[in-house]
Structure formats: C-alpha cells, structure tokens
Design a protein around this motif. Structure first.
Motif, PDB file in Angstrom:
ATOM      1  N   ALA A 170       0.831  -1.210   0.000  1.00 50.85           N
ATOM      2  CA  ALA A 170       0.000   0.000   0.000  1.00 50.85           C
ATOM      3  C   ALA A 170       0.864   1.257   0.000  1.00 50.85           C
ATOM      4  CB  ALA A 170      -0.938  -0.015   1.202  1.00 50.85           C
ATOM      5  N   ARG A 171       1.897   1.273   0.826  1.00 46.96           N
ATOM      6  CA  ARG A 171       2.753   2.462   0.894  1.00 46.96           C
ATOM      7  C   ARG A 171       3.521   2.671  -0.406  1.00 46.96           C
ATOM      8  NH1 ARG A 171       7.936   3.709   2.459  1.00 46.96           N
ATOM      9  NH2 ARG A 171       8.418   1.513   2.801  1.00 46.96           N
ATOM     10  N   GLU A 174       0.636   3.882  -3.371  1.00 45.70           N
ATOM     11  CA  GLU A 174      -0.428   4.849  -3.133  1.00 45.70           C
ATOM     12  C   GLU A 174      -0.292   6.113  -3.970  1.00 45.70           C
ATOM     13  OE1 GLU A 174      -0.366   5.712   0.988  1.00 45.70           O
ATOM     14  OE2 GLU A 174       1.657   6.592   1.010  1.00 45.70           O
ATOM     15  N   ARG A 175       0.914   6.537  -4.264  1.00 43.54           N
ATOM     16  CA  ARG A 175       1.111   7.780  -5.024  1.00 43.54           C
ATOM     17  C   ARG A 175       1.295   7.540  -6.527  1.00 43.54           C
ATOM     18  NH1 ARG A 175       2.010  12.115  -1.715  1.00 43.54           N
ATOM     19  NH2 ARG A 175       2.499  11.646   0.474  1.00 43.54           N
ATOM     20  N   ASP A 200      -4.128   5.771  -4.665  1.00 40.77           N
ATOM     21  CA  ASP A 200      -4.656   5.979  -3.312  1.00 40.77           C
ATOM     22  C   ASP A 200      -6.020   6.666  -3.364  1.00 40.77           C
ATOM     23  OD1 ASP A 200      -4.388   6.057  -0.370  1.00 40.77           O
ATOM     24  OD2 ASP A 200      -4.285   8.227  -0.691  1.00 40.77           O
ATOM     25  N   SER A 203      -8.484   3.973  -4.393  1.00 38.82           N
ATOM     26  CA  SER A 203      -8.693   2.890  -3.432  1.00 38.82           C
ATOM     27  C   SER A 203      -9.474   3.337  -2.204  1.00 38.82           C
ATOM     28  CB  SER A 203      -7.345   2.313  -3.003  1.00 38.82           C
ATOM     29  OG  SER A 203      -6.569   3.280  -2.312  1.00 38.82           O
ATOM     30  N   THR A 204      -9.429   4.626  -1.875  1.00 37.47           N
ATOM     31  CA  THR A 204     -10.163   5.118  -0.698  1.00 37.47           C
ATOM     32  C   THR A 204     -11.570   5.589  -1.037  1.00 37.47           C
ATOM     33  OG1 THR A 204      -9.126   7.301  -1.023  1.00 37.47           O
ATOM     34  CG2 THR A 204      -8.063   5.784   0.522  1.00 37.47           C
TER      35      THR A 204
END
Length: 503
Positions: A170-171, A174-175, A200, A203-204
């Motif tokens: 994820a980290r 995300e960008r 990101d 996904s959110t």
C-alpha cells in the motif's frame, strides 16, 4: 508469502531492431513508426530520439523534421511479440518455474523459493538487470508481494531495480498514477475526467458507486494489487517442452499422496523423454491448488538424466515445501531444459569396472541452492583471464596451464592497491603495506613480465605487468605486481598491486 518479479522492457521495439542489425551505430536515434490508413505516428523511440524531443504519438512527419538524422523503421508488432515470447522462454529456464508474458512490453515471474538460488532478492534483481543489459535490452525490474504492485513499480521507477518490502504494498503504490492499474484506456480516461489521479485516491473511494458506473474491473484490479484476491500466473509453455499432468477429481493434500503421484508423474515424464531421446536438465513441478493459486518446485541435474529413481528422490526431498492449503487439484511435471541422451550399454565383463560418478552429489548441492562449478584454464597470459567457470559435470577442457612461474592458490577477485617500497625498474619490493598492515619482505622472486593482450583491448597495446613472489617475516607469501615496466609511463601507472596469496 508469494513474491512476484516484474521485468519491464521500455525499449523492446528499438532494442529488437538493434539486436537484429549490430551494424547500427550506438548513437543512432531510432523511431518505430506505426500507421493506420494515411496516418503515421511514432509508436516507440529509443533514448537518443527521446532526448531530441520525440514522443510516442507524435506525427511521423513532425518527428522527421525535428531530427534529420532519425532512423525510421516501420512497426512490426508480430516481431516484437515473438521477441518477447523468446525472452520469456529464456527467463523460464534461468530464473523461475513460473514465468509469463506481461502485456506487450514485460515479463512476470513468481520467484517464491527461487531467489535463494540467485543469492537473495537484491542480487537476483541486479543480476537480471545486468544480464538483460549485456544482451542489449534495457530493463527495469521490481519485486513485490503481488503481480499488480510489481507491474506498477517496474513502470514507475527511473532506476534499474526496486524492492518493495514484504507487507508494504500500500505504501509503495499509493502515489502512483491510476494508469498503472492495468485498466482499459477508456476507463482510465473516464476516471481522470472525474478527477482521479493516484491509486490511493481511487482505493479510498467507496466501491459501490465505481462498480455501478464502471463495472467490477476497477475493484478486481485494486484487490489484485493489494493482495486481497489472488492473481495466478499461468506459466508460458512451448510445444517442444516435455510435460505430463495429473488432475484429481477430489483435491489431495497429504504428503504421502503427493509423493505417490509425483513418483507416477516422474515415470511418465521419463517415458516421454526416452521416446524423444532426451534427458532432463531442469524439471519443474507445478502445483495447482483449489484456491486458484500456484506453487512450483524446481529440480536440476548436472547432466541429462531420465533415471526414475533419482529424479523421484530429488523431488521427494523437496515436496515438504508444498503448502496444499485447501487442497491440490492438479500436478504438472515439465522438463523445461532437456538435452540429447543416448542409451549406454552396460559392461558385460565378469569384473565390473569401478566408476566414480559424483553427479548425484552435485545435484544435491545444486538443488539446495549451492553454486557448484569447476575452474578450467583459458588460453591467456593475463592471470584474471586465464581461468573460467564451467559446469561441475562439464567435459574436460583441452587447454592446459603451462606457466613456468608459480601461481598462487588464491587469486583475488580484483587486484588490490598496495604501498610498496622498491628500487626501480627491476628490483623486488623491500616493503609492502597492504590492507593496513606493513610487511617487510624477507625473500622475493621475479620479475615475471606479463604483456597486455592488444587483440582484446586497444589500451593494452603497450601495457605490461611485472610480477613478484614475495615472502614476509611471518612466512606469508603474496603475489604482487607493478603496472608498467618501471621506465616508460605508457606501459602502466607504475602503481603496485597485490593479486594473489600463496598457501
């Protein structure tokens, strides 16, 4: 946990053209031109062309006007696809049992349990990038927990390799832009119209409105990238590979049952190899599980083999690594590397000749991850070029070492700089400081002059080295040399180096 490697070949089309015609100068800019009707545009451009301002999608006429010395080649998608498939087959035999084509410009590999054979993840990725570079292919390599994450990171990085630590998908993503989600261009364009730019942000966002408007594809790709749903890699196969398969009506999982069917598959595989006069050098056991995941085990042999008992033992020693999970629905055994193997008639003499064959021992060490090899001579006077690694079971090399001067039992990987006190030009050292320790020379022998090989490197036309065997007060014997003849600066820098250690 599964680890996936993605190899991105950004310049595959232009690299293929260069490999097909080695006469093309290295600084020659190349652009691949696609056409549809009367329209012609840049489909691919190499680094030199991109630095001149060419971009993919640019009209061909504009590109030609922008760069007058540009080499323009018509696009050949079939040749590109064939080249990518051939590279994928090569990677199958070298790196992992599970390798597949990834789009039009990449390769994906499941390296679970295979990275230790390359010395770990970092050496494996560096080795892949370097090996592709030596073959004239620019490659960017990434490893992550999922296919989607590795695919995205390989195409986002500007360096050769990137390692996404376990559990940090994820980290890492995300960008990254949403274009790396492997979604259809139409969906990507519509998402950008709605204001989405990064993974990101997507996904959110609540899943239901996206699914209602775009269907399940966005959610599926996000789940695959973050590891919430499995994305098995279907290994590439060729028609000439010898492969046998056993499917099960009811899933199996017990170790005894797995070993039983592995033994039966080995018998079938050896029968097929015998029909073709082949022996296996590398065999993969592909385990298909009911949860749509795949696990693979690879066994290699130093020589072509189709001995049922021995191949069965190699796999039974490693089947304990299989994690059946909810059950195994299919087992596949495939010889990804094979070589001709003739039948050998056994001796009919009353007294059997004793034959010492260490091939089984080599196979055991090799399948445990050890690098087993032999050293063989090469016709060269330059010490570091006078030796080569060959297979542990390879045939003997006809060339022999024929040096009148002694050679150290250990040759350093690279000559190491030393501080030496010696009278120029031909006197041996009287004092050597190496690795922080000053050594007073008690005895010395030399010099032995070694000339450069001008037919290999132009810079060695006048180069020479003067080697000495020295012994210090503690009895340690070193092999040192001075770069140059001690008089003419064109022959070398006149610096001293330690190159080897005697017993």
């Amino acid at each position: 946990m599964t680890r996936v490697v993605s190899i991105f070949l950004p310049d595959l089309a232009t690299d293929r053209i260069r490999r097909a015609d080695p006469a093309i100068p290295a600084d020659q800019a190349i652009a691949v031109i696609a056409k549809s009707g009367s329209k012609r545009w840049v489909a691919a451009a190499d680094m030199a062309a991109r630095e001149a301002g060419l971009r993919v999608g640019m009209p061909a006429a504009k590109a030609q006007a922008l760069f007058q010395g540009l080499m323009m080649v018509d696009a050949n998608p079939v040749a590109d696809a064939t080249a990518l498939e051939r590279i994928t087959f090569w990677a199958l035999t070298h790196y992992s049992p599970i390798v597949a084509v990834d789009g039009l410009d990449g390769i994906v590999m499941d390296t679970e349990g295979a990275d230790h054979l390359q010395g770990g993840e970092e050496p494996m990725l560096s080795g892949i990038a370097n090996r592709f570079r030596l073959k004239g292919l620019k490659a960017r390599v990434a490893i992550a927990d999922t296919w989607g994450a590795a695919h995205a990171c390989a195409r986002a990085i500007t360096r050769d390799t990137v390692i996404v630590p376990r559990g940090e998908t994820a980290r890492a993503v995300e960008r990254l832009p949403i274009s790396l989600l492997r979604l259809p261009p139409k969906i990507i364009g519509d998402l950008r119209t709605l204001g989405f730019r990064t993974i990101d942000e997507l996904s959110t966002t609540p899943r239901a409105p996206l699914t209602l408007r775009f269907g399940p594809e966005i959610g599926r790709r996000l789940d695959q990238m973050f590891g919430r749903s499995r994305e098995p890699i279907d290994p590439v196969r060729t028609a000439d590979l010898v492969e046998v398969t056993r499917s099960f009506q009811e899933p199996i999982g017990a170790a005894e049952t797995i070993n039983k069917y592995v033994g039966l598959l080995v018998i079938e595989l050896c029968n097929e190899l015998q029909k073709k006069g082949l022996g296996a050098r590398r065999v993969d056991l592909i385990v298909h599980k009911v949860d749509n995941s795949i696990q693979a085990i690879r066994a290699g042999t130093a020589k072509p083999a189709r001995d049922v008992s021995w191949l069965t033992k190699l796999f039974k020693d490693r089947t304990e690594k299989i994690e059946p999970g909810f059950g195994i629905e299919k087992l596949t055994l495939v010889a990804v590397m094979s070589e001709p193997l003739d039948e050998v008639q056994r001796s009919s003499s009353l007294v059997e000749e004793e034959v010492k064959d260490i091939t089984p021992l080599i196979d055991i060490f090799g399948n445990r991850g050890s690098r087993v090899y032999r050293l063989a001579p090469v016709a060269s006077d330059v010490p570091e070029r006078s030796v080569q690694r060959i297979g542990a079971a390879a045939d003997d090399v006809a060339i022999l070492w024929s040096h009148q001067w002694p050679r150290p039992v250990r040759l350093l990987p690279h000559p190491e700089l030393a501080e030496v006190i010696a009278l120029m030009p031909d006197h041996p050292p009287v004092s050597v400081k190496w690795r922080g320790k000053r050594r007073k020379v008690k005895r010395a022998d030399g010099p032995e002059r070694v000339f450069g090989e001008w037919w290999i490197r132009n810079s060695e036309l006048e180069a020479v080295r003067d080697y000495f065997v020295i012994e210090d007060e503690a009895g340690e014997r070193l092999w040192v040399y001075r770069a140059g003849d001690g008089v003419d600066g064109n022959t070398g820098s006149h610096k001293w180096f330690v190159h080897g250690i005697f017993a």
